[in-house]
Write a protein that holds these residues in place. Structure first.
Motif, PDB file in Angstrom:
ATOM      1  N   PRO A 152     -15.526  -3.858 -10.694  1.00  0.00           N
ATOM      2  CA  PRO A 152     -16.300  -3.408  -9.522  1.00  0.00           C
ATOM      3  C   PRO A 152     -17.113  -2.151  -9.886  1.00  0.00           C
ATOM      4  O   PRO A 152     -16.663  -1.348 -10.702  1.00  0.00           O
ATOM      5  CB  PRO A 152     -15.226  -3.083  -8.487  1.00  0.00           C
ATOM      6  N   GLN A 153     -18.304  -2.031  -9.318  1.00  0.00           N
ATOM      7  CA  GLN A 153     -19.229  -0.946  -9.722  1.00  0.00           C
ATOM      8  C   GLN A 153     -18.949   0.364  -8.983  1.00  0.00           C
ATOM      9  O   GLN A 153     -19.877   1.050  -8.551  1.00  0.00           O
ATOM     10  CB  GLN A 153     -20.678  -1.407  -9.443  1.00  0.00           C
ATOM     11  N   PHE A 154     -17.677   0.732  -8.869  1.00  0.00           N
ATOM     12  CA  PHE A 154     -17.361   2.019  -8.241  1.00  0.00           C
ATOM     13  C   PHE A 154     -17.073   3.043  -9.335  1.00  0.00           C
ATOM     14  O   PHE A 154     -16.480   2.711 -10.364  1.00  0.00           O
ATOM     15  CB  PHE A 154     -16.129   1.879  -7.331  1.00  0.00           C
ATOM     16  N   ALA A 155     -17.469   4.311  -9.095  1.00  0.00           N
ATOM     17  CA  ALA A 155     -17.258   5.363 -10.100  1.00  0.00           C
ATOM     18  C   ALA A 155     -15.778   5.692 -10.226  1.00  0.00           C
ATOM     19  O   ALA A 155     -15.272   5.950 -11.322  1.00  0.00           O
ATOM     20  CB  ALA A 155     -18.044   6.608  -9.676  1.00  0.00           C
ATOM     21  N   ASP A 156     -15.063   5.647  -9.099  1.00  0.00           N
ATOM     22  CA  ASP A 156     -13.673   6.122  -9.121  1.00  0.00           C
ATOM     23  C   ASP A 156     -12.836   5.174  -8.263  1.00  0.00           C
ATOM     24  O   ASP A 156     -12.889   5.224  -7.040  1.00  0.00           O
ATOM     25  CB  ASP A 156     -13.635   7.561  -8.547  1.00  0.00           C
ATOM     26  N   TYR A 157     -12.103   4.253  -8.915  1.00  0.00           N
ATOM     27  CA  TYR A 157     -11.351   3.274  -8.115  1.00  0.00           C
ATOM     28  C   TYR A 157     -10.115   2.806  -8.872  1.00  0.00           C
ATOM     29  O   TYR A 157      -9.998   2.965 -10.093  1.00  0.00           O
ATOM     30  CB  TYR A 157     -12.218   2.051  -7.784  1.00  0.00           C
ATOM     31  N   ILE A 158      -9.193   2.252  -8.133  1.00  0.00           N
ATOM     32  CA  ILE A 158      -8.046   1.533  -8.699  1.00  0.00           C
ATOM     33  C   ILE A 158      -7.985   0.181  -7.989  1.00  0.00           C
ATOM     34  O   ILE A 158      -8.169   0.113  -6.768  1.00  0.00           O
ATOM     35  CB  ILE A 158      -6.734   2.318  -8.464  1.00  0.00           C
ATOM     36  N   ALA A 159      -7.770  -0.893  -8.743  1.00  0.00           N
ATOM     37  CA  ALA A 159      -7.654  -2.229  -8.145  1.00  0.00           C
ATOM     38  C   ALA A 159      -6.177  -2.636  -8.147  1.00  0.00           C
ATOM     39  O   ALA A 159      -5.534  -2.650  -9.186  1.00  0.00           O
ATOM     40  CB  ALA A 159      -8.485  -3.235  -8.925  1.00  0.00           C
ATOM     41  N   GLU A 160      -5.687  -2.915  -6.968  1.00  0.00           N
ATOM     42  CA  GLU A 160      -4.309  -3.410  -6.804  1.00  0.00           C
ATOM     43  C   GLU A 160      -4.413  -4.923  -6.652  1.00  0.00           C
ATOM     44  O   GLU A 160      -4.987  -5.408  -5.683  1.00  0.00           O
ATOM     45  CB  GLU A 160      -3.730  -2.766  -5.537  1.00  0.00           C
ATOM     46  N   ILE A 161      -3.908  -5.678  -7.648  1.00  0.00           N
ATOM     47  CA  ILE A 161      -4.028  -7.146  -7.589  1.00  0.00           C
ATOM     48  C   ILE A 161      -2.771  -7.668  -6.892  1.00  0.00           C
ATOM     49  O   ILE A 161      -1.670  -7.629  -7.451  1.00  0.00           O
ATOM     50  CB  ILE A 161      -4.173  -7.752  -9.000  1.00  0.00           C
ATOM     51  N   SER A 162      -2.967  -8.107  -5.668  1.00  0.00           N
ATOM     52  CA  SER A 162      -1.792  -8.515  -4.894  1.00  0.00           C
ATOM     53  C   SER A 162      -2.235  -9.381  -3.728  1.00  0.00           C
ATOM     54  O   SER A 162      -3.238  -9.105  -3.087  1.00  0.00           O
ATOM     55  CB  SER A 162      -1.106  -7.239  -4.389  1.00  0.00           C
ATOM     56  N   ARG A 163      -1.463 -10.469  -3.473  1.00  0.00           N
ATOM     57  CA  ARG A 163      -1.827 -11.305  -2.334  1.00  0.00           C
ATOM     58  C   ARG A 163      -0.763 -11.128  -1.264  1.00  0.00           C
ATOM     59  O   ARG A 163       0.404 -10.904  -1.580  1.00  0.00           O
ATOM     60  CB  ARG A 163      -1.964 -12.764  -2.748  1.00  0.00           C
ATOM     61  N   GLY A 164      -1.165 -11.245  -0.002  1.00  0.00           N
ATOM     62  CA  GLY A 164      -0.175 -11.057   1.064  1.00  0.00           C
ATOM     63  C   GLY A 164       0.678 -12.297   1.193  1.00  0.00           C
ATOM     64  O   GLY A 164       0.581 -13.184   0.346  1.00  0.00           O
ATOM     65  N   PRO A 165       1.449 -12.391   2.229  1.00  0.00           N
ATOM     66  CA  PRO A 165       1.683 -11.341   3.247  1.00  0.00           C
ATOM     67  C   PRO A 165       2.337 -10.093   2.662  1.00  0.00           C
ATOM     68  O   PRO A 165       3.062 -10.187   1.678  1.00  0.00           O
ATOM     69  CB  PRO A 165       2.610 -12.021   4.250  1.00  0.00           C
ATOM     70  N   PHE A 166       2.005  -8.945   3.218  1.00  0.00           N
ATOM     71  CA  PHE A 166       2.455  -7.645   2.708  1.00  0.00           C
ATOM     72  C   PHE A 166       3.560  -7.072   3.602  1.00  0.00           C
ATOM     73  O   PHE A 166       3.734  -7.539   4.732  1.00  0.00           O
ATOM     74  CB  PHE A 166       1.271  -6.675   2.659  1.00  0.00           C
ATOM     75  N   THR A 167       4.265  -6.026   3.104  1.00  0.00           N
ATOM     76  CA  THR A 167       5.311  -5.395   3.940  1.00  0.00           C
ATOM     77  C   THR A 167       4.909  -3.952   4.237  1.00  0.00           C
ATOM     78  O   THR A 167       4.218  -3.305   3.430  1.00  0.00           O
ATOM     79  CB  THR A 167       6.680  -5.359   3.204  1.00  0.00           C
ATOM     80  N   VAL A 168       5.377  -3.451   5.369  1.00  0.00           N
ATOM     81  CA  VAL A 168       5.045  -2.076   5.787  1.00  0.00           C
ATOM     82  C   VAL A 168       5.562  -1.085   4.742  1.00  0.00           C
ATOM     83  O   VAL A 168       4.857  -0.161   4.339  1.00  0.00           O
ATOM     84  CB  VAL A 168       5.650  -1.770   7.180  1.00  0.00           C
ATOM     85  N   GLU A 169       6.775  -1.344   4.274  1.00  0.00           N
ATOM     86  CA  GLU A 169       7.412  -0.417   3.300  1.00  0.00           C
ATOM     87  C   GLU A 169       6.531  -0.286   2.051  1.00  0.00           C
ATOM     88  O   GLU A 169       6.206   0.803   1.596  1.00  0.00           O
ATOM     89  CB  GLU A 169       8.788  -1.005   2.928  1.00  0.00           C
ATOM     90  N   ASN A 170       6.085  -1.456   1.537  1.00  0.00           N
ATOM     91  CA  ASN A 170       5.246  -1.415   0.325  1.00  0.00           C
ATOM     92  C   ASN A 170       3.897  -0.754   0.608  1.00  0.00           C
ATOM     93  O   ASN A 170       3.382   0.002  -0.220  1.00  0.00           O
ATOM     94  CB  ASN A 170       5.006  -2.837  -0.203  1.00  0.00           C
ATOM     95  N   ASP A 171       3.348  -1.021   1.792  1.00  0.00           N
ATOM     96  CA  ASP A 171       2.034  -0.440   2.078  1.00  0.00           C
ATOM     97  C   ASP A 171       2.127   1.069   2.306  1.00  0.00           C
ATOM     98  O   ASP A 171       1.226   1.818   1.905  1.00  0.00           O
ATOM     99  CB  ASP A 171       1.364  -1.167   3.251  1.00  0.00           C
ATOM    100  N   HIS A 218     -21.853   4.039  -1.604  1.00  0.00           N
ATOM    101  CA  HIS A 218     -21.082   5.269  -1.323  1.00  0.00           C
ATOM    102  C   HIS A 218     -20.144   5.585  -2.483  1.00  0.00           C
ATOM    103  O   HIS A 218     -18.945   5.322  -2.440  1.00  0.00           O
ATOM    104  CB  HIS A 218     -20.301   5.100  -0.007  1.00  0.00           C
ATOM    105  N   GLN A 219     -20.732   6.159  -3.541  1.00  0.00           N
ATOM    106  CA  GLN A 219     -19.964   6.443  -4.763  1.00  0.00           C
ATOM    107  C   GLN A 219     -19.137   7.720  -4.643  1.00  0.00           C
ATOM    108  O   GLN A 219     -18.372   8.054  -5.541  1.00  0.00           O
ATOM    109  CB  GLN A 219     -20.927   6.568  -5.959  1.00  0.00           C
ATOM    110  N   GLN A 220     -19.282   8.438  -3.529  1.00  0.00           N
ATOM    111  CA  GLN A 220     -18.605   9.740  -3.426  1.00  0.00           C
ATOM    112  C   GLN A 220     -17.095   9.611  -3.225  1.00  0.00           C
ATOM    113  O   GLN A 220     -16.353  10.554  -3.427  1.00  0.00           O
ATOM    114  CB  GLN A 220     -19.211  10.558  -2.272  1.00  0.00           C
ATOM    115  N   HIS A 221     -16.641   8.386  -2.839  1.00  0.00           N
ATOM    116  CA  HIS A 221     -15.219   8.234  -2.502  1.00  0.00           C
ATOM    117  C   HIS A 221     -14.399   7.754  -3.690  1.00  0.00           C
ATOM    118  O   HIS A 221     -14.918   7.132  -4.624  1.00  0.00           O
ATOM    119  CB  HIS A 221     -15.071   7.186  -1.381  1.00  0.00           C
ATOM    120  N   PHE A 222     -13.082   8.008  -3.618  1.00  0.00           N
ATOM    121  CA  PHE A 222     -12.110   7.274  -4.444  1.00  0.00           C
ATOM    122  C   PHE A 222     -11.739   6.020  -3.656  1.00  0.00           C
ATOM    123  O   PHE A 222     -11.488   6.098  -2.447  1.00  0.00           O
ATOM    124  CB  PHE A 222     -10.844   8.103  -4.687  1.00  0.00           C
TER     125      PHE A 222
END
Ligand code: 3Y8
Ligand code: NAP
Length: 249
Positions: free
Chosen positions: A163-182, A146-150
């Motif tokens: 990664p073989q996506f046409a349009d992507y951004i990779a966020e390198i981050s390990r959890g645990p995550f916070t609601v504010e940041n997400d 599904h290459q149609q998505h960002f």
């Protein structure tokens, strides 16, 4: 005979249990598959790497005189849970699964439940969207069709190959995550759909709470079916379980 535990780890619950067990000075080993570059520091001795299937696990349990196994792996680590069940049954070793309840959809949530990863891929067959794939690294390849998505990809480690996506951004981050940041992450990238596993627990929940606040659609992947075994949702309860299942001579 003194207990000698094998804790199958890789989750926040396993980390909480490790702290409890270390405080009680109970002999235990915390086990990881070795999936990522850095493992969180732990107060127990660690072992890293597969056992070599259920037979390999049986050999490990016998060689190391393990008296109890606590399967505190992630709810989607189905193969490890299956092997633990088979090995413990064969050797008559008490097994407890330490897991967390599934996340529940609230009336205002915009969730689409899908049965598994393949169904999640099929759910992305429509028009171009801005999708956060919050499922880690191991299943990304299934979405290449599904290459149609960002795509906003959240990964624990920097990918070795792009990664073989046409349009992507990779966020390198390990959890645990916070609601504010997400919330900030989702707004920054103008995300309108999230693909997530129903992991349960708090470590991955931030994106679900953020989606709730922002009214973002969630493709929620249901959990795989795991073998029926004794279950606890509370690391503290493991101590009672150990008392009720004393180590056999
Ligand atoms: C190797 C090393 C702790 C454990 C923390 C929890 C919380 C943070 C949130 C998102 C979702 C995801 C992913 C995620 C979370 C906790 C927990 C959890 C999800 C580490 C860890 C290991 C792994 C393996 C890794 C998988 C990946 C999945 C990223 C440690 C950091 C998406 C699951 O690159 C890879 O190969 C990554 C593989 C399996 C799923 C996938 O398919 O890619 N976890 N995650 C463990 C090992 O080697 O045995 O434990 O220190 C642990 C944690 N990751 O002690 O606080 O309890 O769940 N892990 C998912 O839920 O969908 C991120 O981005 O919102
Ligand atoms: P999986 O598919 O169920 O297991 C695949 C193989 O990896 C197992 O058969 C076993 O190899 C090895 N393995 C898995 N967990 C292990 C452990 N704790 N200790 C030793 N070997 C292990 O597992 P997975 O989904 O890849 O998960 C791998 C690890 O990441 C687990 O620790 C899990 O708790 C953690 N994790 C997974 C997810 C997820 O979304 N799947 C999320 C967060 C954390 P052998 O057959 O050679 O014994």
């Amino acid at each position: 005979m003194q207990p000698n535990l094998l804790i199958l780890g890789g989750t926040s619950e396993a980390t909480s249990l490790a702290e409890i067990i270390a405080k009680q000075a109970i002999k235990a080993t915390l086990s990881y598959a070795g999936r990522v570059e850095r493992i969180a520091p732990q107060p127990l001795p660690k072992r890293v790497g597969g056992f070599g299937g259920s037979d390999g696990l049986k050999t490990y349990l016998k060689t190391n005189h393990i008296t109890h196994v606590i399967d505190a792996t992630h709810p989607f680590a189905a193969q490890m849970s299956e092997h633990a069940f088979v090995a413990c049954q064969a050797l008559n070793i008490p097994l407890l699964r330490l897991t967390r309840p599934e996340w529940q959809k609230m009336p205002t949530d915009n969730w689409q439940h899908v049965a598994d990863m393949n169904a999640a891929v099929s759910a992305l067959a429509g028009d171009a969207r801005r999708v956060m794939l919050a499922i880690g690294r191991m299943h990304l390849g299934q979405f290449i069709q599904h290459q149609q998505h960002f795509y906003l990809l959240r990964l624990v480690d920097k990918p070795e190959t792009p990664p073989q996506f046409a349009d992507y951004i990779a966020e390198i981050s390990r959890g645990p995550f916070t609601v504010e940041n997400d919330i900030a992450l989702l707004q920054t990238h103008n995300i309108d759909m999230i693909v997530a596993k129903n992991a349960g627990g708090a470590g991955a929940f931030a994106k679900i709470a953020a989606a709730r606040q922002l009214g973002i659609e969630v493709i929620m992947i249901d959990r795989p079916v795991l073998p029926k075994t004794e279950i606890s949702h509370e690391p503290q309860q493991v101590l009672d379980w150990l008392k009720h299942n004393p180590a056999l001579p």
